[in-house]
Design an enzyme around this catalytic site. Sequence first.
Site, PDB file in Angstrom:
ATOM      1  N   GLU A 149       0.847  -1.184   0.000  1.00 52.34           N
ATOM      2  CA  GLU A 149       0.000   0.000   0.000  1.00 52.34           C
ATOM      3  C   GLU A 149       0.886   1.238   0.000  1.00 52.34           C
ATOM      4  O   GLU A 149       1.657   1.443   0.933  1.00 52.34           O
ATOM      5  CB  GLU A 149      -0.900   0.006   1.239  1.00 52.34           C
ATOM      6  CG  GLU A 149      -1.922  -1.122   1.213  1.00 52.34           C
ATOM      7  CD  GLU A 149      -2.749  -1.183   2.492  1.00 52.34           C
ATOM      8  OE1 GLU A 149      -2.858  -0.159   3.192  1.00 52.34           O
ATOM      9  OE2 GLU A 149      -3.271  -2.256   2.789  1.00 52.34           O
ATOM     10  N   ASP A 206      -5.590   8.977  10.859  1.00 54.39           N
ATOM     11  CA  ASP A 206      -4.266   8.463  11.193  1.00 54.39           C
ATOM     12  C   ASP A 206      -3.736   8.994  12.511  1.00 54.39           C
ATOM     13  O   ASP A 206      -3.977  10.130  12.889  1.00 54.39           O
ATOM     14  CB  ASP A 206      -3.281   8.801  10.070  1.00 54.39           C
ATOM     15  CG  ASP A 206      -3.519   7.938   8.853  1.00 54.39           C
ATOM     16  OD1 ASP A 206      -3.419   6.705   9.000  1.00 54.39           O
ATOM     17  OD2 ASP A 206      -3.842   8.485   7.783  1.00 54.39           O
TER      18      ASP A 206
END
Lengths: 604, 257
Positions: free
Chosen positions: B47, B58
């Site tokens: 990824e 995040d």
Amino acid sequence: MNIKICGLRESKNIKQIAALKPDFLGFIFYEKSKRVVKKLDKSILKYLPDSIKTVAVFVNQDLEEVTEIMNYYGFDYAQIHGNESPEYCKSLFLENIKIIKAFGIDESFDFYKLNEYKDFCEFFLFDTKDINYGGSGKTFNWEILNKYNIQKPFFLSGGIGLDNIDKVLKFKHPMLSGIDLNSKLETSYGYKSKEKTNKIIKIIHMKYIEPDNNGYYGEYGGAFIPEMLYPNVKELQDNYLEIINSENFVSEYASLLNDYAGRPTPLFYSESLSKKYSANIFIKREDLNHTGSHKLNNTLGQVLLAKKLNKKRVIAETGAGQHGVATATACALAEISCTIYMGEKDIKRQANNVDRMKLLGAEIVAADGGSKSLKDAINHAIREWINNPVDTYYLLGSIVGPHPYPDMVTRFQSVISREIKQQLKTKTGSEDPDYVIACIGGGSNAIGAFYHFINNEKTKLIAVEAGGKGVNSGKTAASITLGKKGIIHGSKTYLMQTEDGQIVEPHSVSAGLDYPGIGPAHAYLYDTNSIEVTSVVDKEALDAAFDFSKKEGIIPALESAHALAYLNKMKFKKNDVVVVNLSGRGEKDMEIYQEYLKDNNCKN
Amino acid sequence: MENRITKLFKRKNKDILSVYFTAGYPSLNDTVDIIDYLSKAGVDIIEVGFPFSDPLADGPVIQESSKKAIENGMTLKVLFEQLKDIRKITEVPLVLMGYHNVVLQYGEQEFAEICSQIGIDGAIIPDMPIEYYNDRVKKYFLKSNLSKIFLITPQTSDKRAELIDKQSNGFLYMVSSDSVTGANKSISDRTSYFKRINDLNLQNPRLTGFGIYNKETFDSACKYSSGAIIGSAFIKNLAENSLSFENVQKFIKSIKP
């Protein structure tokens, strides 16, 4: 309020009506309807504005036929207008077809059975019960809908036109989210009059500045959130209207505003400013609201909502600290635990408010990412919400963020313009001023001051952005003036960003305007020329603050000083009535004021 | 549709290791080397994160790597330029991951087209909701044979999980706990959630992500899904060690000997 124009079929007429920007356009695929589409030109649907959703109307048709038509034309919704079963709707739902399920209503209608449909439909549509399917063209007694208490928005349909739209707009229901219009706008079957349609859309828009069911104001708004936030946000979306419109909530909230916050706040006629600018200048004294700004109007409402949703803890971001103090205050009153996220830079420049929040029992957490200001405080609060999705309520302070925050905060702040209207009526004989001026960061005080004047022909609404050191200096927070369309904090709006889509760090001397985006409602109002957006720089705001303090004996917040500063740039006619929204008081800015005073004295 | 992701899962349906890194970190031009090393170290899916200034989902580690990558000059344009010959180096499935605004500014259609030209197989855009994807973006992704990978979380209802599954292709990204990336909440107490999702018999394979950082957490995630995704732990490793094949291989071996 969504507007749906149904029963179109000719290309030329479709184009004419689409240009008027209704929210939905409907096309009837039921053979027995007088408005059934014969040869619908597929290409025309592709060129409709993105904001318009297309609907195909079916009555007891085979699932295969419905699916085929939906896929062939790429319609956004299927309106299922016969006596189809819940299982029928489920099959379409699993094909990812969005459904509007229509029902004919009369006195004996059993609303309970709608529970079986609600999971598979986006909307219900309530029409007059009629032996013929596919739209009755007659009105029914809407009061019957008071028996409808399911959490699913609905369209009101049946015989609505220019002759009775006033009555429709007076009808209130928490789940009423759209008006379906058809036969009363026609010159012949399936052909809508441009003039009548235009007129009725304007009347409806004047009455409401509300997002559609998915939280969009035109193309702005929405809910661009990671899946982790979906249940939290959905819970709010599904419940906020019903709760805040409930009788119990309305009366509790009203008594808090009156007895606790001290509303209504005064509307003060400023003699010195009126003389200086040769106009009638009124100051809306939100600085006299408890805690010293308009922010409490929203936090009292949302904390009440958090309680009704059984939340155990409130989190909030703050820039200048005004929203933080208002949140801590409302939480103290409601005895609910409270954590405030604040940019590290703002903690330093708004130390007084940090002390107040602590005294009120709130925990302060420093947001140290990015520019260490409001944007980063919001990031931090959202992450905290992701980490604690079940019992934590996120109390956003401006009309930004994912749907329903912009609409919810707008509703709570709209009290400002409601009061202005009443107060002006008493003082001047007319409830509508020539101008309303407000500063704008995210835009909550501005939307509150504008709300009841939006789309009123007389009143010009002026939003003053923070120009920082100058709009072209690279150190500014003028998000509309410089902004491009994009996504920030879960909603689509104007924001300051690089070509690559990185959000640009804003700058303003006032922490409360230091935000790179703008509420989506303002983006929409700006695009539709309903508000005028301008800016003043740090120095102009500071000068206005000093001037105002000396002449009026009122020390304004630096944010509000931006609105005052813009008076200098305007030209008024002699009898103009001008309202400036003084969103907060300036004690929190004493340090900045003193520094500026020192610098200026040195230079002189 | 078939691409390298769907082919992978046809071949192999357990113990899949997917590794995330932020393009442009530690240095702007490390992207191709990192892909090369991960691929040689035997990783199943890679990824590639494209950075955003405000990564809402995040935690601190990826916030920091994103910030650094932006400072280093990483943009989507630069990334696509770096990746233009990537298919000469590896056939490992490649997934791009980043936030919606960056894709919106690049152009949603253009994004899908260039991914297909380069040979990217999927995209994870956490703040692009499924409803928006269906209305506006799906047509471009399908045309480009690009899998759109959606997240499901402990709070996702069965009904919504089924809807997401129906609209997904490639795999489902199962978020292990109520958290942003990089959290070390224990995943062992998540068994009931893993079982619940397992019992839905979804059509797409699932990879578990968030809070996977060593062999133990990887193995435990593999019990209830086809494999797991490691992000923050790999970024931390990059920050602490110099970038070399040996170091990358050592890290991967520590997870999957």
